[in-house]
Design a protein around this motif. Sequence first.
Motif, mmCIF file in Angstrom:
data_model
loop_
_atom_site.group_PDB
_atom_site.id
_atom_site.type_symbol
_atom_site.label_atom_id
_atom_site.label_comp_id
_atom_site.label_asym_id
_atom_site.label_seq_id
_atom_site.Cartn_x
_atom_site.Cartn_y
_atom_site.Cartn_z
ATOM 1 N N GLY A 1 0.712 -1.230 0.055
ATOM 2 C CA GLY A 1 0.121 -0.019 0.105
ATOM 3 C C GLY A 1 0.818 1.224 -0.046
ATOM 4 O O GLY A 1 0.392 2.407 -0.383
ATOM 5 N N LEU A 2 2.119 1.329 0.385
ATOM 6 C CA LEU A 2 2.826 2.325 0.224
ATOM 7 C C LEU A 2 3.116 3.029 -0.990
ATOM 8 O O LEU A 2 3.326 4.102 -1.354
ATOM 9 C CB LEU A 2 4.106 2.222 0.904
ATOM 10 C CG LEU A 2 4.952 3.454 1.254
ATOM 11 C CD1 LEU A 2 4.623 4.501 2.099
ATOM 12 C CD2 LEU A 2 6.603 2.997 1.886
ATOM 13 N N GLY A 3 3.143 1.925 -1.947
ATOM 14 C CA GLY A 3 2.992 2.475 -3.383
ATOM 15 C C GLY A 3 4.507 3.070 -3.733
ATOM 16 O O GLY A 3 4.720 3.972 -4.641
ATOM 17 N N LYS A 4 5.446 2.534 -3.408
ATOM 18 C CA LYS A 4 7.044 3.231 -3.808
ATOM 19 C C LYS A 4 7.773 2.126 -4.437
ATOM 20 O O LYS A 4 7.779 0.986 -3.892
ATOM 21 C CB LYS A 4 7.714 3.449 -2.378
ATOM 22 C CG LYS A 4 7.039 4.961 -1.607
ATOM 23 C CD LYS A 4 8.111 5.438 -0.508
ATOM 24 C CE LYS A 4 9.495 5.712 -1.268
ATOM 25 N NZ LYS A 4 10.187 6.237 -0.032
ATOM 26 N N GLN A 5 8.175 2.028 -5.732
ATOM 27 C CA GLN A 5 8.818 1.469 -6.381
ATOM 28 C C GLN A 5 10.254 1.191 -5.787
ATOM 29 O O GLN A 5 10.768 1.918 -4.998
ATOM 30 C CB GLN A 5 9.141 1.685 -7.874
ATOM 31 C CG GLN A 5 9.880 0.748 -8.713
ATOM 32 C CD GLN A 5 9.881 1.464 -10.117
ATOM 33 O OE1 GLN A 5 9.368 1.747 -10.871
ATOM 34 N NE2 GLN A 5 11.414 1.466 -10.271
ATOM 35 N N GLY A 6 10.695 -0.160 -5.759
ATOM 36 C CA GLY A 6 12.310 -0.692 -5.305
ATOM 37 C C GLY A 6 13.084 -0.094 -6.164
ATOM 38 O O GLY A 6 12.984 0.707 -7.197
ATOM 39 N N PHE A 7 14.258 0.140 -5.613
ATOM 40 C CA PHE A 7 15.500 0.770 -6.239
ATOM 41 C C PHE A 7 16.682 -0.222 -6.063
ATOM 42 O O PHE A 7 16.794 -1.061 -5.244
ATOM 43 C CB PHE A 7 15.654 2.180 -5.589
ATOM 44 C CG PHE A 7 15.899 1.975 -4.101
ATOM 45 C CD1 PHE A 7 17.046 1.972 -3.532
ATOM 46 C CD2 PHE A 7 14.792 2.009 -3.096
ATOM 47 C CE1 PHE A 7 17.159 2.023 -2.026
ATOM 48 C CE2 PHE A 7 14.801 1.931 -1.942
ATOM 49 C CZ PHE A 7 15.973 1.985 -1.198
ATOM 50 N N VAL A 8 17.885 0.195 -6.899
ATOM 51 C CA VAL A 8 18.896 -0.345 -6.957
ATOM 52 C C VAL A 8 19.692 -0.154 -5.604
ATOM 53 O O VAL A 8 20.071 1.176 -5.448
ATOM 54 C CB VAL A 8 19.561 -0.380 -8.154
ATOM 55 C CG1 VAL A 8 20.944 -1.326 -8.291
ATOM 56 C CG2 VAL A 8 18.901 -0.896 -9.429
ATOM 57 N N VAL A 9 20.557 -0.970 -4.822
ATOM 58 C CA VAL A 9 21.404 -0.573 -3.818
ATOM 59 C C VAL A 9 22.727 -1.249 -4.106
ATOM 60 O O VAL A 9 23.656 -0.825 -3.533
ATOM 61 C CB VAL A 9 21.028 -1.116 -2.516
ATOM 62 C CG1 VAL A 9 19.647 -0.061 -2.039
ATOM 63 C CG2 VAL A 9 20.583 -2.592 -2.218
ATOM 64 N N VAL A 10 22.920 -2.396 -4.974
ATOM 65 C CA VAL A 10 24.173 -2.727 -5.371
ATOM 66 C C VAL A 10 24.108 -3.094 -6.921
ATOM 67 O O VAL A 10 22.856 -3.805 -7.143
ATOM 68 C CB VAL A 10 24.363 -4.342 -4.624
ATOM 69 C CG1 VAL A 10 25.703 -4.785 -5.266
ATOM 70 C CG2 VAL A 10 24.738 -3.628 -3.025
ATOM 71 N N GLU A 11 25.010 -2.801 -7.804
ATOM 72 C CA GLU A 11 24.866 -3.253 -9.096
ATOM 73 C C GLU A 11 26.424 -3.633 -9.588
ATOM 74 O O GLU A 11 26.969 -2.470 -9.595
ATOM 75 C CB GLU A 11 24.216 -2.208 -10.009
ATOM 76 C CG GLU A 11 23.967 -2.449 -11.219
ATOM 77 C CD GLU A 11 22.855 -1.593 -12.158
ATOM 78 O OE1 GLU A 11 22.221 -1.973 -12.959
ATOM 79 O OE2 GLU A 11 22.933 -0.397 -11.610
ATOM 80 N N SER A 12 26.755 -4.577 -10.022
ATOM 81 C CA SER A 12 27.966 -4.902 -10.484
ATOM 82 C C SER A 12 27.696 -5.876 -11.754
ATOM 83 O O SER A 12 26.740 -6.577 -11.931
ATOM 84 C CB SER A 12 28.822 -5.391 -9.550
ATOM 85 O OG SER A 12 28.276 -6.629 -9.190
ATOM 86 N N LEU A 13 28.987 -6.324 -12.331
ATOM 87 C CA LEU A 13 28.688 -7.243 -13.568
ATOM 88 C C LEU A 13 28.097 -8.583 -12.917
ATOM 89 O O LEU A 13 27.390 -9.384 -13.637
ATOM 90 C CB LEU A 13 30.017 -7.456 -13.912
ATOM 91 C CG LEU A 13 30.387 -8.509 -15.268
ATOM 92 C CD1 LEU A 13 29.405 -7.923 -16.207
ATOM 93 C CD2 LEU A 13 31.545 -8.560 -15.517
ATOM 94 N N TRP A 14 28.476 -8.957 -11.670
ATOM 95 C CA TRP A 14 28.039 -10.115 -11.263
ATOM 96 C C TRP A 14 27.010 -10.412 -10.057
ATOM 97 O O TRP A 14 26.524 -11.447 -9.702
ATOM 98 C CB TRP A 14 29.593 -10.873 -10.534
ATOM 99 C CG TRP A 14 30.603 -10.883 -11.357
ATOM 100 C CD1 TRP A 14 31.759 -10.390 -11.403
ATOM 101 C CD2 TRP A 14 30.593 -11.866 -12.601
ATOM 102 N NE1 TRP A 14 32.576 -10.730 -12.570
ATOM 103 C CE2 TRP A 14 31.793 -11.830 -13.301
ATOM 104 C CE3 TRP A 14 29.568 -12.754 -13.273
ATOM 105 C CZ2 TRP A 14 32.357 -12.226 -14.640
ATOM 106 C CZ3 TRP A 14 30.099 -13.145 -14.725
ATOM 107 C CH2 TRP A 14 31.222 -13.092 -15.203
ATOM 108 N N ALA A 15 26.641 -9.170 -9.726
ATOM 109 C CA ALA A 15 25.345 -9.280 -8.896
ATOM 110 C C ALA A 15 24.680 -7.979 -8.584
ATOM 111 O O ALA A 15 25.108 -6.776 -9.296
ATOM 112 C CB ALA A 15 26.206 -9.343 -7.300
ATOM 113 N N ALA A 16 23.477 -7.993 -8.111
ATOM 114 C CA ALA A 16 22.684 -6.899 -7.849
ATOM 115 C C ALA A 16 21.801 -7.252 -6.476
ATOM 116 O O ALA A 16 21.652 -8.204 -6.396
ATOM 117 C CB ALA A 16 21.809 -6.612 -9.121
#
Length: 234
Positions: free
Chosen positions: A151-166
């Motif tokens: 119900g909060l209606g907030k989209q998720g976001f990226v906190v870690v992003e690399s070639l091998w992991a997210a």
Amino acid sequence: RDSLFRQFGLMRDALNRTGRPMFFSVCGGGDQPLLANLSYYAADPRGGAGLANAWRISSDCISWLTCRSAYEIAGALGGYAGPGGFNDPDMLLGSSAGAVRRLSPARSRTQFSLWAMLMAPLLLGARLADLSAFDLDTYLNKEVIAVSQDGLGKQGFVVVESLWAAIFARELAGGDIALVFVSHRPLHDADVVCDGACWEKLPIASGAALSVRDLWAHRPAEQPEALAGASYAV
């Protein structure tokens, strides 16, 4: 693009004149090259929630490579999404045999988890009558669906992003945080770690003690406790 926005706007206006509640989904991805970035449907002042209830932000999701491109594009567009307006990284592929396009079971479940984090429309790109027991179990997971429909209606976001992991995070009503850990390593398993830099991007006070639940196992996670700021591996 001028012609696209003009034509979609005419359709929006016609639907609004009916006075009936409808969900208007804009799709401009079907004739695009692989890995095309259509984020302008969200970012252009003529697009986003002023145009439709959902808008495609990538070319078609037909393989893991194209699905990864779609969720990476969507992950950067959370500021344009909210109740009544959603970034659409295309349909869920599933893993059922016989489908024209499908993913491995593990990746199909990862896709469903990520789409829930991204508040994306959960549209199945497979015949319901042909879904395997595994796919039915995936798409009937009430705990993951609850994240999608939070119900909060907030989209998720990226906190870690690399070639091998997210790692993706999503704030939920009531103060909870949902996380999805994604490994991109194709040949062997490896831990994905939320380290100090990862924690700094989360709305959690350093040193806070947290209880961790596995929404697929429907029980406390293998590491059932986390300390904000200390490395947590999955």
